[in-house]
Design a protein around this motif. Structure first.
Motif, mmCIF file in Angstrom:
data_model
loop_
_atom_site.group_PDB
_atom_site.id
_atom_site.type_symbol
_atom_site.label_atom_id
_atom_site.label_comp_id
_atom_site.label_asym_id
_atom_site.label_seq_id
_atom_site.Cartn_x
_atom_site.Cartn_y
_atom_site.Cartn_z
ATOM 1 N N ALA A 175 0.829 -1.208 0.000
ATOM 2 C CA ALA A 175 0.000 0.000 0.000
ATOM 3 C C ALA A 175 0.862 1.256 0.000
ATOM 4 O O ALA A 175 2.069 1.200 0.256
ATOM 5 N N LYS A 176 0.219 2.385 -0.273
ATOM 6 C CA LYS A 176 0.875 3.700 -0.109
ATOM 7 C C LYS A 176 -0.007 4.597 0.750
ATOM 8 O O LYS A 176 -1.229 4.403 0.846
ATOM 9 N N LEU A 177 0.653 5.596 1.340
ATOM 10 C CA LEU A 177 -0.069 6.721 1.949
ATOM 11 C C LEU A 177 0.316 7.973 1.190
ATOM 12 O O LEU A 177 1.438 8.074 0.691
ATOM 13 N N ASN A 178 -0.592 8.944 1.118
ATOM 14 C CA ASN A 178 -0.221 10.288 0.671
ATOM 15 C C ASN A 178 0.029 11.099 1.938
ATOM 16 O O ASN A 178 -0.920 11.502 2.613
ATOM 17 N N LEU A 179 1.318 11.309 2.287
ATOM 18 C CA LEU A 179 1.613 12.022 3.545
ATOM 19 C C LEU A 179 1.132 13.463 3.453
ATOM 20 O O LEU A 179 0.710 14.040 4.441
ATOM 21 N N GLY A 212 -9.432 16.893 -17.762
ATOM 22 C CA GLY A 212 -10.195 16.626 -16.535
ATOM 23 C C GLY A 212 -9.338 16.105 -15.396
ATOM 24 O O GLY A 212 -9.742 16.178 -14.239
ATOM 25 N N TYR A 213 -8.173 15.564 -15.714
ATOM 26 C CA TYR A 213 -7.267 15.101 -14.647
ATOM 27 C C TYR A 213 -6.689 16.304 -13.901
ATOM 28 O O TYR A 213 -6.690 17.420 -14.422
ATOM 29 N N HIS A 214 -6.201 16.054 -12.695
ATOM 30 C CA HIS A 214 -5.685 17.141 -11.864
ATOM 31 C C HIS A 214 -4.184 17.027 -11.643
ATOM 32 O O HIS A 214 -3.654 15.921 -11.495
ATOM 33 N N ASN A 215 -3.533 18.192 -11.628
ATOM 34 C CA ASN A 215 -2.115 18.209 -11.269
ATOM 35 C C ASN A 215 -1.994 18.219 -9.755
ATOM 36 O O ASN A 215 -2.731 18.938 -9.072
ATOM 37 N N GLY A 245 -3.422 3.861 -14.615
ATOM 38 C CA GLY A 245 -3.887 4.712 -13.520
ATOM 39 C C GLY A 245 -2.779 5.620 -13.030
ATOM 40 O O GLY A 245 -1.596 5.304 -13.179
ATOM 41 N N ALA A 246 -3.192 6.745 -12.431
ATOM 42 C CA ALA A 246 -2.228 7.772 -12.015
ATOM 43 C C ALA A 246 -1.287 7.285 -10.911
ATOM 44 O O ALA A 246 -0.166 7.783 -10.780
ATOM 45 N N ASP A 247 -1.735 6.326 -10.102
ATOM 46 C CA ASP A 247 -0.913 5.840 -8.991
ATOM 47 C C ASP A 247 0.000 4.675 -9.384
ATOM 48 O O ASP A 247 0.875 4.291 -8.609
ATOM 49 N N VAL A 248 -0.212 4.088 -10.560
ATOM 50 C CA VAL A 248 0.514 2.854 -10.905
ATOM 51 C C VAL A 248 2.029 3.095 -11.101
ATOM 52 O O VAL A 248 2.842 2.283 -10.629
ATOM 53 N N LEU A 296 3.331 13.643 -1.472
ATOM 54 C CA LEU A 296 4.426 12.841 -0.929
ATOM 55 C C LEU A 296 3.890 11.429 -0.699
ATOM 56 O O LEU A 296 3.038 11.210 0.171
ATOM 57 N N PHE A 297 4.374 10.506 -1.541
ATOM 58 C CA PHE A 297 3.959 9.104 -1.451
ATOM 59 C C PHE A 297 4.857 8.363 -0.475
ATOM 60 O O PHE A 297 6.080 8.353 -0.653
ATOM 61 N N GLN A 298 4.251 7.729 0.518
ATOM 62 C CA GLN A 298 4.993 6.869 1.440
ATOM 63 C C GLN A 298 4.584 5.424 1.180
ATOM 64 O O GLN A 298 3.412 5.069 1.352
#
Ligand SMILES: C[C@](O)(CO)[C@H](O)COP(=O)(O)OP(=O)(O)OC[C@H]1O[C@@H](n2ccc(N)nc2=O)[C@H](O)[C@@H]1O
Ligand SMILES: Nc1ncnc2c1ncn2[C@@H]1O[C@H](COP(=O)(O)OP(=O)(O)OP(=O)(O)O)[C@@H](O)[C@H]1O
Length: 283
Positions: free
Chosen positions: A9-13, A24-27, A133-136, A31-33
């Motif tokens: 898993a990840k967290l967005n700190l 439509g996507y967002h910039n 996906g944006a997180d991949v 910080l990915f942990q």
């Protein structure tokens, strides 16, 4: 040939939304942990082109699963004639802002690249990852990182490897719905990494999600009694950092009814990279 790999898993700190793109996507600035807890995947090569998925959660077995999409994408991109039987041991809460599906997809790209001996570079895999996906791309790169763009411009960072309690309240949040919502904060100023590190960390999605899903606000009110806490991604999971596993365990023992919770350690390098390096497929 068989290969078993984790999908953590990840967290967005922190998570700042700095604008909306024409598509439509967002910039973001986030910080990915990476964490040391996740799903487990088992891959067995097939000599035909079939991709089969078996999962302990049967709702995940259809062709829409990101694992199957990752395998198809790799076959289409390379013309590979091989297939795979895949078993997913789902551990992470779904739709929880923990990136579980994205991490499964990334582990699949890494595993099939190795098993099918495709020899795609990390850069080629990252480009395919972004289509899923944006997180991949984060999980393919496999390093705790500061990210910009939609989450694909990654700069590895070394963080102290802290203990986290992650709590998922009983509600479903659609990432697409949050990003489409008119009340989402989407005008945070672009800041340098140094400035972002020096300011209090926050998640721009959190005020909106707390308003739409009061159970998230209630869960944060419970958790803050133990330690400062925030939401990850578009929720619904929230997290707090603890000085050690014992104090995290104390909070976990008092978890509100209907919430799910787990303790994890932040890691700078994804366990999937170490697991891959340990195999005969290390190319
Ligand atoms: C919120 C985060 O979890 C932060 O890490 C991610 O940015 C979400 O990444 P993800 O779940 O991989 O997102 P995707 O599957 O690519 O997109 C889901 C939906 O979220 C929206 N979306 C996602 C990422 C982004 N940077 N801007 C967006 O507007 C899009 O409407 C898209 O239709
Ligand atoms: N392998 C998978 N594991 C979990 N969900 C998947 C998978 N493949 C597709 N999905 C779909 O994706 C949705 C979101 O799941 P996921 O666990 O990735 O969300 P998330 O933790 O919010 O991720 P993110 O932080 O990337 O938005 C699920 O509700 C499910 O319908």
């Amino acid at each position: 040939m068989t290969l078993s790999l984790p999908a953590v898993a990840k967290l967005n700190l922190f998570l700042h939304i700095t604008g909306r793109r024409a598509d439509g996507y967002h910039n973001l600035q986030t910080l990915f942990q990476l964490l040391d807890v996740g799903d487990e995947l088992h891959f067995t090569t097939r000599t035909d082109k079939q991709l089969n998925l078996q999962c302990n959660d049967s709702s995940l077995q259809g062709p829409d699963n990101l694992i199957i999409k990752a395998g198809r994408l790799l076959q289409q991109h390379t013309g590979c004639q091989l297939g795979c039987d895949i078993v997913l041991d789902k551990v992470l809460p779904m739709g929880g802002g923990l990136g579980g599906g994205s991490s499964d997809a990334a582990t699949t790209l890494l595993a099939l690249n190795a098993l099918w001996r495709l020899k795609l570079s990390n850069q080629q895999l990252a480009a395919l990852a972004l289509k899923l996906g944006a997180d991949v791309p984060l999980f393919v790169a496999g390093h705790t990182a500061f990210a910009e763009g939609v989450g694909e411009k990654l700069v590895p960072v070394q963080l102290p490897e802290k203990t986290y309690l992650v709590v998922t309240p009983p509600c479903h949040i659609s990432t697409a719905e949050i990003f489409q919502h008119p009340d989402l904060i989407r005008n945070s100023p672009l800041l340098s990494l140094e400035t972002l590190f020096s300011r209090p960390w926050r998640n721009d999605c959190q005020p909106l999600v707390e308003q739409l899903q009061p159970i998230v606000a209630i869960t944060l009110q419970w958790l803050v009694e133990y330690a400062p806490c925030r939401m990850t991604g578009t929720g619904a999971s929230v997290f707090a950092e603890f000085p050690d596993a014992a104090s995290a365990q104390h909070a976990l023992a008092n978890l509100p009814v209907a919430c799910r919770g787990f303790i994890a350690k932040g890691v700078n390098q994804s366990p999937v990279l170490a697991a891959l390096a340990d195999t005969e497929f290390n190319n």
